[in-house]
Design a protein around this motif. Structure first.
Motif, PDB file in Angstrom:
ATOM      1  N   ALA A  77      12.107  -7.042 -16.187  1.00 63.03           N
ATOM      2  CA  ALA A  77      10.703  -6.633 -16.304  1.00 63.03           C
ATOM      3  C   ALA A  77       9.932  -6.975 -15.032  1.00 63.03           C
ATOM      4  O   ALA A  77       9.156  -6.152 -14.522  1.00 63.03           O
ATOM      5  N   GLU A  78      10.159  -8.171 -14.512  1.00 61.11           N
ATOM      6  CA  GLU A  78       9.477  -8.540 -13.267  1.00 61.11           C
ATOM      7  C   GLU A  78       9.945  -7.663 -12.107  1.00 61.11           C
ATOM      8  O   GLU A  78       9.158  -7.316 -11.219  1.00 61.11           O
ATOM      9  N   GLY A  79      11.237  -7.311 -12.123  1.00 63.67           N
ATOM     10  CA  GLY A  79      11.754  -6.425 -11.097  1.00 63.67           C
ATOM     11  C   GLY A  79      11.082  -5.062 -11.138  1.00 63.67           C
ATOM     12  O   GLY A  79      10.732  -4.489 -10.098  1.00 63.67           O
ATOM     13  N   LEU A  80      10.874  -4.538 -12.343  1.00 61.17           N
ATOM     14  CA  LEU A  80      10.175  -3.257 -12.484  1.00 61.17           C
ATOM     15  C   LEU A  80       8.738  -3.365 -11.988  1.00 61.17           C
ATOM     16  O   LEU A  80       8.204  -2.419 -11.404  1.00 61.17           O
ATOM     17  N   GLY A  81       8.131  -4.518 -12.218  1.00 61.23           N
ATOM     18  CA  GLY A  81       6.781  -4.724 -11.704  1.00 61.23           C
ATOM     19  C   GLY A  81       6.738  -4.683 -10.187  1.00 61.23           C
ATOM     20  O   GLY A  81       5.773  -4.201  -9.590  1.00 61.23           O
TER      21      GLY A  81
END
Length: 314
Positions: A257-261
């Protein structure tokens, strides 16, 4: 704190940041803003606030506080990190981060406690982290004994990595083979991962994405973290599938999720908005923080309070 800049803040600002970090009535994104600011400071105030945050009811915040103490390489935080690692009542994601932090700080005196948890911790991801931390301490000691330092191997991503990158003389194909080889040790696979990250390019990105299928949840979570560091849109689809997989370990979904952010294309943002309602708090809070960071970026403002004269603007 290797590879990071330290900032000076007034006592008023420091007090504000510590209070904001520990205020459980604040939205998780606001508390993360304080945390990201405090990790750039020094002294007993910021350290004690981060130590207290490792016991927070939010496992996401608690693990990030332990991570910050490791990135700061704060020797005075070692006793508290050892206690976190030993406390089996805490979520494995928090204990894992405490073990990684002890490896990042790198004291030889951390070796006995890491060895103990390597043999006895019930969580595989914690045991694997202890294995990495021990290898990191031993390898850095070897370089120190030879009058070399970790400064010879700085991360271009301004992070204190849990393993040294593999030899830069290795080709992408050789590194890929090591990274995807389930028979290789965790430290060797991490070294291949960081070497591929540092090399970059389509072949390296492809190899890293393929390693999201590794058996180890610990390795998969680090792969997702690295893909976030690289901010390459080619990873968007793979990271999206990780977030959607409710059977995946929450530490892996959180990093995805943080990577997608970090990638921040329109599809990624839509997915983050959807999974901000996920029943797993580690995932939903990660999405909430990522969306908040993207909103600050859209407004052209820094996410950290430290640069905003926080007490006056709140």
């Amino acid at each position: 704190m290797a590879c990071r800049s330290s900032f000076h803040a007034s006592l008023e600002t420091e007090k504000f940041l510590c209070q904001r970090l520990l205020d459980q009535d604040q939205p998780i994104s606001e508390r993360f803003r304080a945390l990201f600011s405090l990790r750039n400071l020094r002294g007993p105030g910021p350290r004690e606030a981060l130590v207290r945050a490792t016991r927070d009811s939010s496992n996401l915040l608690a693990h990030e506080a332990a991570f910050a103490l490791g990135q700061m390489q704060d020797v005075d935080a070692v006793p508290a990190l050892q206690e976190v690692l030993n406390d089996l009542s805490l979520h494995p994601i928090v204990r894992h981060e405490a073990a990684e932090a002890l490896g990042a700080i790198g004291l030889e005196s951390n070796i006995p406690i890491l060895k103990k948890s390597l043999l006895s911790d019930p969580a595989q991801e914690v045991r694997e982290t202890c294995e990495l931390a021990l290898r990191r301490i031993e390898e850095h000691k070897t370089f120190d004994d030879n009058d070399q330092t970790s400064a010879m191997f700085p991360s271009p991503f301004l992070s204190v990595d849990p393993a040294m990158p593999a030899s830069f003389s290795s080709s992408v194909d050789q590194l890929r083979e090591v990274l995807l080889n389930e028979e290789k040790g965790m430290y060797e696979r991490y070294g291949a991962l960081f070497a591929l990250r540092n090399l970059g390019g389509d072949g390296a990105i492809s190899a890293i994405i393929d390693s999201l299928g590794a058996k180890s949840a610990l390795l998969r979570h680090e792969v997702a973290y690295v893909l976030g560091q690289l901010q390459n849109k080619a990873a968007s689809a793979a990271l999206s599938e990780v977030v959607k997989n409710v059977n995946e370990h929450p530490m892996v979904r959180h990093e995805a999720a943080e990577g997608l952010g970090s990638i921040a294309d329109s599809q990624s943002v839509s997915l983050l908005e959807e999974f901000a309602m996920d029943p797993e708090p580690i995932v939903s809070q990660s999405c909430e923080v990522a969306l908040s960071m993207l909103e600050f970026e859209r407004l052209g403002k820094p996410f950290e309070y430290l640069f905003m004269q926080a007490p006056q603007e709140q």
